[in-house]
Enzyme design. Structure first.
Site, short mmCIF file in Angstrom:
data_model
loop_
_atom_site.label_atom_id
_atom_site.label_comp_id
_atom_site.label_asym_id
_atom_site.label_seq_id
_atom_site.Cartn_x
_atom_site.Cartn_y
_atom_site.Cartn_z
N SER A 1 -6.36 4.14 8.61
CA SER A 1 -6.98 3.91 7.31
C SER A 1 -6.30 2.75 6.57
O SER A 1 -6.96 1.82 6.09
CB SER A 1 -6.89 5.21 6.49
OG SER A 1 -7.17 4.99 5.15
N HIS B 1 0.86 -1.19 0.00
CA HIS B 1 0.00 0.00 0.00
C HIS B 1 0.89 1.23 0.00
O HIS B 1 1.91 1.25 0.67
CB HIS B 1 -0.89 0.00 1.24
CG HIS B 1 -2.10 0.87 1.09
ND1 HIS B 1 -3.27 0.43 0.54
CD2 HIS B 1 -2.31 2.16 1.41
CE1 HIS B 1 -4.16 1.41 0.53
NE2 HIS B 1 -3.59 2.48 1.05
N1 URA Z 1 -3.99 5.60 1.64
C1 URA Z 1 -5.02 5.20 2.43
O1 URA Z 1 -5.63 4.15 2.20
N2 URA Z 1 -5.36 5.97 3.46
C2 URA Z 1 -4.70 7.12 3.76
O2 URA Z 1 -5.05 7.75 4.73
C3 URA Z 1 -3.63 7.52 2.94
C4 URA Z 1 -3.29 6.75 1.88
#
Ligand code: URA
Length: 443
Positions: free
Chosen positions: A184, A83
């Site tokens: 998140s 991610h």
């Molecule tokens: N990517 C995400 O999924 N959440 C964030 O807060 C920042 C980047």
């Protein structure tokens, strides 16, 4: 009895919230029992006051508990995901997921949409006509079992709290907050069933966090919390001083990702993709060393195996394969404008954040929660930092469906590109690696 107004005031005044208060707030917000305006105020208080490690961990857990968790324990191999903390021109996921899957590591990738000035993987995939990112868990598992990876958005039942908070943060100036980014990202990754995680923590002008110190703090928080949640997590810092690759904007980036999968993409995109993919293969136990991982990845790319997997995923998720097979068949917006060099010299810098906001201005991102994205809008850079330029030469071409959008963005984009007299070197792309032991390795 708990009251949301008391919780907002407590955080506003700089006190730590209890896990119960956090759990109470997040679960109610996810069930639509608290209004956006109160959660916006709380997000702003968190932005200014921060959260302790205990609070951040409680936030991530409350977000996970707001929905279901996928159990991938039945897979023979460890599911690994990556991610990014958000960048401009960052189409790495589209190339990396099929590449890593082609080397035998399952990738259950659940991504987000554009946030603030940065782009989002879901918006890029949805630029392929009819591509479905909203798929139910059973279908996602079928695709994962069939081809070794799936790329999707949160379902209604997975981390509903993040879906709501993410779009609220996007429009309330509360994205660049370490606890909110940690909650998140980690809640989504845990809930999708990933057992190991490579985080691409962006550093530089186009990243959310402004300083190196804050970026390292974010990387360390993500790594320690990810491991606390039971996922083997490492963070690779990568440069985001200028857009990654040449394309910015949803279809333009998807097109560039396909070019990368066909072996003809820009070097910077491939360098970051290969570095992160290699870490995933090692974490997933499919390679002993990064060098061994690189060999497998090279072969997956050059034999066309990764491209074939991307094509198959597009087909399974309803996407129109004709635009993938013939990239020129996508109809680009009618209006274009070139920004040209005002003098001879070298590109000294391209301000990534400004470029991202110009992308939003021409329709490639959202200015408010319900804005509709123009999939074809964006820009193609012809010159990047360090390149020599001659007066009058095109530096970047802007694409938009309305000439007034181009006229609005062009001066800002022009100001975002500095031309200098002396040659400059582009900064290295692969920065430090932060592993669970808290070790920082300079790469
Ligand atoms: N990517 C995400 O999924 N959440 C964030 O807060 C920042 C980047």
């Amino acid at each position: 009895m708990l009251q949301i107004s008391d919780i907002i005031v407590k955080k506003r005044d700089g006190h730590a919230l209890t896990p119960e208060e956090i759990q109470w707030t997040i679960s109610r917000y996810a069930r639509d029992e608290l209004p956006d305006y109160q959660i916006s105020a709380l997000l702003m208080a968190i932005f200014y006051r921060g959260m302790t490690r205990v609070e951040t961990s409680a936030l991530a857990r409350a977000m996970i508990e707001s929905g279901d968790t996928v159990d991938l324990g039945y897979l023979d191999s460890l599911p690994v995901d990556k991610h990014s903390t958000g960048g401009v021109g960052d189409k790495v996921s589209l190339i990396l997921a099929p590449l890593v899957a082609a080397c035998g590591v399952p990738v259950p990738m659940m991504s987000g949409r554009g946030l603030g000035h940065s782009g989002g993987t879901l918006d890029k995939l949805e630029a392929i006509p009819n591509f479905r990112t909203r798929i139910e868990e059973s279908e996602a598992l079928d695709i994962l079992n069939d081809i070794g990876f799936v790329m999707m958005g949160q379902t209604d039942s997975i981390v509903p709290a993040d879906r709501k908070m993410y779009s609220l943060r996007d429009v309330t100036g509360t994205v660049p907050s370490i606890p909110l980014i940690c909650g998140s990202i980690l809640s989504k990754k845990y809930a999708e069933g990933a057992k190991a995680l490579v985080l691409d923590v962006k550093i530089g002008d186009g990243a959310f966090l402004k300083t190196r110190t804050e970026t390292i703090e974010l990387a360390k928080s993500l790594v320690s919390l990810g491991n606390d949640l039971g996922m083997r997590t490492i963070a690779q810092l990568t440069a985001m001083n200028q857009p990654l690759g040449n394309a910015v904007g949803n279809w333009l980036e998807t097109r560039e990702a396909v070019q990368c999968l066909r072996g003809s993409g820009p070097d910077d995109v491939m360098e970051v993709t290969m570095a992160l993919s290699a870490q995933m293969l090692v974490l997933g136990g499919k390679a002993e060393t990064l060098a061994e991982a690189a060999e497998c990845l090279d072969s997956a790319l050059h034999t066309g195996k990764a491209m074939a997997l991307f094509r198959r995923m597009t087909e399974l998720q309803g996407g129109d394969l004709s635009v993938i097979d013939d990239l020129d068949s996508f109809v680009l917006p009618s209006f274009t404008k070139d920004i040209v060099a005002s003098e001879d010299g070298y590109i000294g810098s391209i301000h990534g954040r400004e470029v991202g906001w110009c992308g939003v201005m021409v329709g490639a991102g959202r200015q408010s929660k319900d804005d509709i994205i123009d999939p074809g809008a964006g820009m193609i850079f012809h010159k990047k930092t360090g390149d020599a330029v001659s007066k009058g030469e095109s530096l970047v071409t802007i694409y938009a469906s309305d000439v007034s959008l181009i006229d609005g963005a062009a001066p800002r984009l022009s100001d975002a590109i500095d031309i200098v007299e002396q040659p400059v070197e582009a900064p290295p792309l692969i920065d430090m690696l932060i592993d669970p032991a808290g070790w920082i390795k300079k790469c």
